[in-house]
Enzyme design. Structure first.
Site, short mmCIF file in Angstrom:
data_model
loop_
_atom_site.label_atom_id
_atom_site.label_comp_id
_atom_site.label_asym_id
_atom_site.label_seq_id
_atom_site.Cartn_x
_atom_site.Cartn_y
_atom_site.Cartn_z
N ASP A 141 -2.40 8.42 7.58
CA ASP A 141 -3.36 7.74 8.28
C ASP A 141 -2.84 6.77 9.37
OD1 ASP A 141 -2.55 5.71 6.81
OD2 ASP A 141 -4.11 5.32 5.55
N SER A 188 0.88 -1.14 -0.16
CA SER A 188 -0.09 -0.04 -0.05
C SER A 188 0.75 1.32 0.06
CB SER A 188 -0.90 -0.04 1.04
OG SER A 188 0.02 -0.16 2.65
N HIS A 235 0.09 5.06 6.82
CA HIS A 235 0.82 5.64 5.57
C HIS A 235 1.24 7.25 5.88
CE1 HIS A 235 -1.91 2.61 4.16
NE2 HIS A 235 -0.90 2.12 3.81
#
Length: 364
Positions: A328, A37, A331
């Protein structure tokens, strides 16, 4: 590095190299991205998974809005494409077409890991092995476009390859003891060695598909993410046992870089290591030196440190996003990604990369 040399490198970086990001042809013909991600830019969008970022406020500062990037704006791979001279971002494999493949593709998938079972509790994801299979299909297509495997091989060995796996193998496997058995099967050191052995086999498979200029993304301090601090920390300090495991992985990954570079059977190949752990810790420990104000809480999230629940659909994020290190629960922000990409592309600190930076890798 001596202060004078650092000053010279600074002038070269901002006075000579920076303009090549805007004008002129790319420094490599293509750029291929494998990972999770941290660099996913849409491959998970159509999958049945909790690990997707197709909604606001993800992409709130990105030109196209939410695209599948787990960030308020550009991720590390986006900035690196700019550094390398590409005029557009590298497209995701899931949405590629015939005209895309010669410039490279992004295969990254949120929740993916080195091990096949990693991240399965979150739903579908494209593991590293599956990403390699997707790249194999791309190589065959490039052979068709260029008119043969020899022409494709010559073309691909000039390209840049960025690989970043391992975070989920700890975050979404080993340290989730209620779901995964790996922690009962292996000690941390045993698990790390098994991971590196499998990683080595996967990297060699990529070499067999034509990769010659390869950057391996070291793991950042997962124990300092808002998610892990919200779960484990009572005094807003990083979770040391998790960071210890990460540093062990990075230690063996750096040794793997040496092994690969010293392997005489890997002709014309060069591998480098990107030291994201120390770069991130430097920012976390001295945030104001890098323009950050908040490094322990997420810009978007809920609960302690905004890390108990990650950024939810249409949640209102912080306004001063350039002052936050974490976007977040897991990340980094666009601002943090920009710094990391710049420091690994042309390193002013020798410890940021090993044995040299991306700029010098792609010149080989």
């Amino acid at each position: 590095m001596a202060p004078y040399n650092k000053f010279v490198m600074f002038i070269l970086f901002f006075g000579i190299i920076l303009p090549t990001w805007v004008v002129g042809k790319p420094q490599v013909p293509c750029y291929f991205i494998f990972g999770d991600s941290l660099v996913d830019n849409g491959n998970n969008n159509r999958l049945v998974t909790f690990a997707k970022a197709t909604y606001l406020p993800h992409g709130i500062d990105f030109s196209s809005g939410p695209t599948g990037r787990f960030c308020n704006g550009r991720n590390f791979a986006d900035f690196m494409a700019e550094h390398l001279g590409f005029t557009s971002h590298i497209p995701p494999f899931a949405f590629s077409n015939g005209s895309d493949i010669l410039l490279g593709l992004n295969y990254a998938s949120a929740a993916a890991g080195i091990r096949h079972e990693t991240g399965r509790h979150l739903g579908d994801r494209i593991t590293f092995n599956q990403q390699l299979q997707n790249h194999k299909l791309t190589v065959l297509s490039i052979s068709d476009v260029l008119g043969g495997s020899d022409l494709a091989s010559n073309y691909l060995q000039k390209c840049f390859y960025h690989i970043g796996f391992g975070s989920n193998d700890y975050l979404n496997n080993y340290f989730i003891t209620a779901v995964y058995e790996t922690s009962s099967m292996f000690t941390v050191e045993e698990f790390t060695k098994v991971l590196i052995q499998q990683y080595r086999r996967q990297i060699l498979k990529l070499y067999n598909y034509g990769a010659r200029k390869v950057a391996l993304h070291g793991l950042g301090p997962i124990g300092c993410t808002p998610y892990e601090m919200s779960r484990h920390s009572s005094n807003e300090s990083c979770v040391e046992y998790i960071n210890t495991a990460v540093q062990l992985f990075n230690h063996y990954l750096k040794l793997l870089v040496d092994e690969l570079n010293n392997n005489t059977r890997l002709q014309n190949a060069k591998f480098i290591y990107l030291n994201f752990f120390d770069m991130s810790m430097e920012v976390i420990q001295k945030p104001s030196a890098f323009g950050f104000r908040v490094v322990k809480s997420a810009c978007c999230g809920t609960g302690l440190n905004n890390g108990a629940l990650t950024c939810l659909p249409f949640e209102v994020p912080c306004r001063n996003r350039n002052e936050y290190f974490f976007w977040d629960a897991y990340h980094s922000t666009e601002a943090a990604n920009k710094i990391a990409s710049r420091r690994t592309y042309l390193a002013l600190n020798e410890s940021d990369v090993y044995p040299f930076d991306i700029y010098h890798l792609v010149q080989l």
